[in-house]
Write a protein that holds these residues in place. Structure first.
Motif, mmCIF file in Angstrom:
data_model
loop_
_atom_site.group_PDB
_atom_site.id
_atom_site.type_symbol
_atom_site.label_atom_id
_atom_site.label_comp_id
_atom_site.label_asym_id
_atom_site.label_seq_id
_atom_site.Cartn_x
_atom_site.Cartn_y
_atom_site.Cartn_z
ATOM 1 N N ASN A 85 52.935 -53.335 -73.137
ATOM 2 C CA ASN A 85 53.481 -52.842 -71.871
ATOM 3 C C ASN A 85 54.159 -53.930 -71.044
ATOM 4 O OD1 ASN A 85 52.762 -50.172 -72.221
ATOM 5 N ND2 ASN A 85 50.818 -50.394 -71.178
ATOM 6 N N ASN A 86 53.734 -55.184 -71.195
ATOM 7 C CA ASN A 86 54.196 -56.237 -70.298
ATOM 8 C C ASN A 86 54.858 -57.424 -70.993
ATOM 9 O OD1 ASN A 86 52.932 -55.146 -67.716
ATOM 10 N ND2 ASN A 86 51.177 -55.244 -69.098
ATOM 11 N N PHE A 95 47.802 -61.158 -69.212
ATOM 12 C CA PHE A 95 47.517 -61.735 -67.902
ATOM 13 C C PHE A 95 46.192 -62.474 -68.006
ATOM 14 C CE2 PHE A 95 50.104 -57.967 -67.156
ATOM 15 C CZ PHE A 95 51.162 -58.538 -66.457
ATOM 16 N N SER A 131 47.600 -47.079 -71.803
ATOM 17 C CA SER A 131 46.960 -47.949 -70.817
ATOM 18 C C SER A 131 45.607 -47.408 -70.381
ATOM 19 C CB SER A 131 47.852 -48.113 -69.584
ATOM 20 O OG SER A 131 49.053 -48.735 -69.929
ATOM 21 N N THR A 181 48.171 -54.191 -73.261
ATOM 22 C CA THR A 181 48.705 -55.020 -72.172
ATOM 23 C C THR A 181 49.948 -55.769 -72.641
ATOM 24 O OG1 THR A 181 46.522 -55.289 -71.187
ATOM 25 C CG2 THR A 181 48.186 -56.916 -70.576
ATOM 26 N N TYR A 182 49.881 -56.329 -73.836
ATOM 27 C CA TYR A 182 51.026 -57.069 -74.367
ATOM 28 C C TYR A 182 52.211 -56.134 -74.622
ATOM 29 C CZ TYR A 182 53.800 -60.400 -76.948
ATOM 30 O OH TYR A 182 54.820 -61.218 -77.351
ATOM 31 N N LYS A 205 53.341 -59.775 -72.273
ATOM 32 C CA LYS A 205 52.465 -60.941 -72.104
ATOM 33 C C LYS A 205 51.060 -60.467 -71.749
ATOM 34 C CE LYS A 205 53.468 -61.541 -67.183
ATOM 35 N NZ LYS A 205 53.853 -62.478 -66.149
ATOM 36 N N SER A 210 51.724 -48.137 -59.861
ATOM 37 C CA SER A 210 53.044 -48.652 -60.212
ATOM 38 C C SER A 210 53.901 -47.588 -60.892
ATOM 39 C CB SER A 210 52.919 -49.862 -61.123
ATOM 40 O OG SER A 210 52.460 -49.479 -62.407
ATOM 41 N N LYS A 212 46.064 -50.266 -60.163
ATOM 42 C CA LYS A 212 47.381 -50.936 -60.078
ATOM 43 C C LYS A 212 48.376 -50.272 -61.025
ATOM 44 C CE LYS A 212 45.771 -55.528 -58.787
ATOM 45 N NZ LYS A 212 45.589 -56.913 -59.221
ATOM 46 N N ILE A 213 47.929 -49.981 -62.253
ATOM 47 C CA ILE A 213 48.810 -49.341 -63.236
ATOM 48 C C ILE A 213 49.224 -47.951 -62.741
ATOM 49 C CG2 ILE A 213 48.916 -48.365 -65.565
ATOM 50 C CD1 ILE A 213 47.015 -50.670 -66.425
#
Length: 153
Positions: A83-84, A88, A11, A80-81, A86, A152, A148-149
Motif C-alpha cells: 500500500n505504501n 513504517f 489493510s 503495508t509495503y 515502504k 485517509s 488513520k487508514i
C-alpha cells in the motif's frame, strides 16, 4: 470489489486476524494454566483435570498460534509495503517483530519442557507473558493505525 480496492481491503485483514489471535492466545494461556494445575495439583485435582487433556490441547493451540502469528506479522508488513511502498519503522512494527521472535523462542523450548527442564518451562511462561503484554499494547496501537487508514480513504 475492483482490483484497485483490494489493497485497501487487505489493510483490514491483518488487524482482524490479530484480534482473533489475541483471543486465541488468551485461550492457549488458559489451557497452559490448566495443564500446570494438572501437573502440580493434588491427587483429587489431578483426577478431575486429566480427562481435559489440557497439556495436549495447549501444545496444539501453541503450534497453531506460532504459525498464524508469524504469517499474520509477515502479512501485515506485506500489506503495508504494497500500500505504501515502504514499511513504517515505529513502535508497532518493532513490538510486532519482538512478539514474533518471543513466540518462536517460547515454542522452541517445548522439547526441553517435555523432558522436565524447569528453566525452559519458566522461560516459556515468561516469554509468552511478555508476548501477551505486547499483544495487548499492539491491539491498541493497531486500532490507531486502522483509524488513520480509514480516515485517509
Amino acid at each position: 470489489m475492483t482490483l484497485a480496492a483490494l489493497p485497501f481491503a487487505l489493510s483490514f485483514v491483518h488487524p482482524l486476524m490479530m484480534w482473533v489471535l489475541l483471543l486465541a492466545s488468551a485461550y492457549a494461556m488458559y489451557l497452559g494454566i490448566k495443564a500446570k494445575k494438572t501437573r502440580t495439583g493434588t491427587p483429587e485435582e489431578r483426577k478431575t483435570l486429566i480427562p481435559g487433556k489440557f497439556a495436549q490441547r495447549h501444545f496444539r493451540w501453541g503450534g497453531l498460534l506460532l504459525g498464524l502469528i508469524v504469517l499474520g506479522s509477515i502479512g501485515g508488513m506485506a500489506v503495508t509495503y504494497l500500500n505504501n511502498g515502504k514499511l513504517f519503522v515505529g513502535p508497532h512494527l518493532l513490538a510486532g517483530l519482538a512478539m514474533t521472535a518471543m513466540i518462536a523462542v517460547a515454542a522452541s523450548l517445548s522439547p526441553f519442557m517435555q523432558q522436565g527442564n524447569v528453566i525452559a518451562r519458566k522461560a516459556h511462561v515468561g516469554l509468552n507473558m511478555g508476548m501477551m503484554t505486547l499483544f495487548l499494547w499492539q491491539a491498541v496501537s493497531g486500532m490507531e493505525i486502522v483509524n488513520k487508514i480509514w480516515s485517509s480513504r
